[in-house]
Design an enzyme around this catalytic site. Structure first.
Site, PDB file in Angstrom:
ATOM      1  NE  ARG A  35      40.914 -78.409  81.715  1.00  0.00           N
ATOM      2  CZ  ARG A  35      41.479 -78.470  80.666  1.00  0.00           C
ATOM      3  NH1 ARG A  35      42.471 -79.361  80.765  1.00  0.00           N
ATOM      4  NH2 ARG A  35      41.048 -78.252  79.602  1.00  0.00           N
ATOM      5  NE  ARG A  39      41.133 -85.153  82.286  1.00  0.00           N
ATOM      6  CZ  ARG A  39      42.438 -85.788  81.033  1.00  0.00           C
ATOM      7  NH1 ARG A  39      42.860 -86.001  80.502  1.00  0.00           N
ATOM      8  NH2 ARG A  39      42.812 -83.836  81.016  1.00  0.00           N
ATOM      9  NE  ARG A  48      35.213 -90.589  81.931  1.00  0.00           N
ATOM     10  CZ  ARG A  48      35.677 -89.500  81.319  1.00  0.00           C
ATOM     11  NH1 ARG A  48      35.767 -88.657  81.585  1.00  0.00           N
ATOM     12  NH2 ARG A  48      35.766 -89.619  79.718  1.00  0.00           N
ATOM     13  CG  ASP A  85      33.047 -80.077  77.974  1.00  0.00           C
ATOM     14  OD1 ASP A  85      32.623 -79.767  76.773  1.00  0.00           O
ATOM     15  OD2 ASP A  85      33.835 -80.399  78.772  1.00  0.00           O
ATOM     16  CE1 TYR A 159      37.034 -78.136  71.305  1.00  0.00           C
ATOM     17  CE2 TYR A 159      36.530 -75.979  71.866  1.00  0.00           C
ATOM     18  CZ  TYR A 159      37.779 -77.366  72.239  1.00  0.00           C
ATOM     19  OH  TYR A 159      38.931 -77.424  72.969  1.00  0.00           O
TER      20      TYR A 159
END
Length: 354
Positions: A35, A39, A48, A85, A159
């Site tokens: 990652r 962020r 973003r 993703d 998921y």
């Protein structure tokens, strides 16, 4: 990063990370962070906000390429990881995908209530990701190894069955126990879609791929063999038949004592270990010479200073003499101070005695 004191028995390479995946043992381990594009970087947050949403960012190939490259410009990592993703695979398999603000991803229809054959696959949904790969490849420093990725079938299935993440993956685990043939069909379909996806990434320009099994730790031993080891082995075998020279990294988070079985059973070229694993145990338990990746605790990186240095020294001592890629044991956290990442890089790359 490799230098005169590196082990170049596998031949010199302009790409330190790729050379380790193929068995080299440089004096200073190459490094990237899971990652690393995300962020904790202000430049990512600005882009973003401009794009208005996560999926919009992923499907804007130029923007996704920019995000992939941002941490390379700032830190000079040895590896670039594609910005995308893991849920692009179920999206291409025919589920709707969206992200709820503050709550995470959602998929519909959910496979606990809907038959698999009700989904209408559309593999053209991979094309924007492949274009991102092409754009990154064109801009990447030639010493940097470009990593693609996908979620492993078990994690993706959790998921797809529940429509969202969960604490115990209970919906998928129940379905696997109660209707194993139905669940096996879901796993087989994900496996096929994943081979297509990763092969397309490789054709577009990635030089190695990582299989993320974020929820591998939730399974009992027999289920782990059935839903983690066997599907990942099939993916590795299929990819190797098409792209024999492309290394595959397996990352079964939470596997613990099942790591050795995973390494042998899947046939991966390298194995990522999470922060809960004792690296000295891992070195003893894993096949000799198998490259490893990891496993600094992301919270230690947030703490910085002595906590990081002690952890780094322990990890490097454990893997001395084994091909090793330095990384976190899981993804970098959003509140990680940038100067702690800079300090980590400086500490890793300094030579002993200098």
């Amino acid at each position: 990063m490799t230098g005169p004191d590196a082990d170049l028995s596998n031949g010199p390479s302009a790409k330190p990370l790729l050379s380790v995946l193929k068995g080299a043992c440089p004096a200073v381990p190459p490094m990237w962070l899971m990652r690393q594009a995300g962020r904790y970087l202000p430049e990512y947050r600005a882009l973003r906000a401009e794009k208005g949403g996560f999926l919009e960012l992923v499907y804007d190939s130029a923007a996704a390429a920019e995000v992939t490259l941002q941490p390379l410009r700032r830190f000079g990592f040895d590896g670039a990881i594609l910005f995308s993703d893991i849920l692009i695979v179920p999206y291409a398999m025919g589920q709707d995908l969206w992200f709820e603000t503050g709550e995470g991803p959602r998929l519909a229809p959910i496979l606990s209530e809907t038959a698999l054959d009700a989904l209408k696959p559309d593999f053209s949904r991979y094309e924007a990701v492949y274009e991102t790969v092409r754009q990154v490849k064109a801009a990447l420093d030639p010493q940097v190894t470009f990593l693609g990725f996908a979620g492993s079938p078990w994690t993706i299935a959790t998921y797809m069955v529940a429509g969202q993440g969960s604490k115990d993956q209970g919906a998928a685990r129940r379905l696997a126990y109660q209707q194993p043939e139905r669940f096996a069909a879901i796993i087989a379909a994900i496996t096929e879609a994943t081979v297509v996806y990763l092969s397309g990434q490789i054709d577009a320009g990635v030089e190695a791929v990582q299989l993320f099994d974020s929820w591998a730790g939730s399974l009992a031993p027999l289920e782990f063999e059935r839903w983690v080891i066997q599907p990942n082995r099939r993916i590795v075998e299929r990819l190797k038949a098409i792209h024999p020279d492309i290394p595959v990294i397996g990352f079964p988070k939470g596997a613990g004592a099942k790591l050795a079985d995973y390494a042998v059973g899947t046939g991966v070229d390298a194995i990522g270990i999470d922060e809960t694993v004792d690296p000295h145990w891992a070195h003893r338990a894993l096949p000799e010479g198998l490259p490893v990746q990891g496993n600094l605790d992301p919270l230690a990186l947030i703490a910085g200073g002595k906590a990081v240095e002690e952890a780094v020294d322990n990890i490097r001592a454990a893997f001395a003499g084994r091909p090793h890629i330095f990384n976190l044991g899981h993804g970098i956290l959003p509140d990680t101070p940038i100067h702690h990442v800079e300090a980590l890089l400086a500490y890793i790359r300094r030579r002993k005695g200098t």
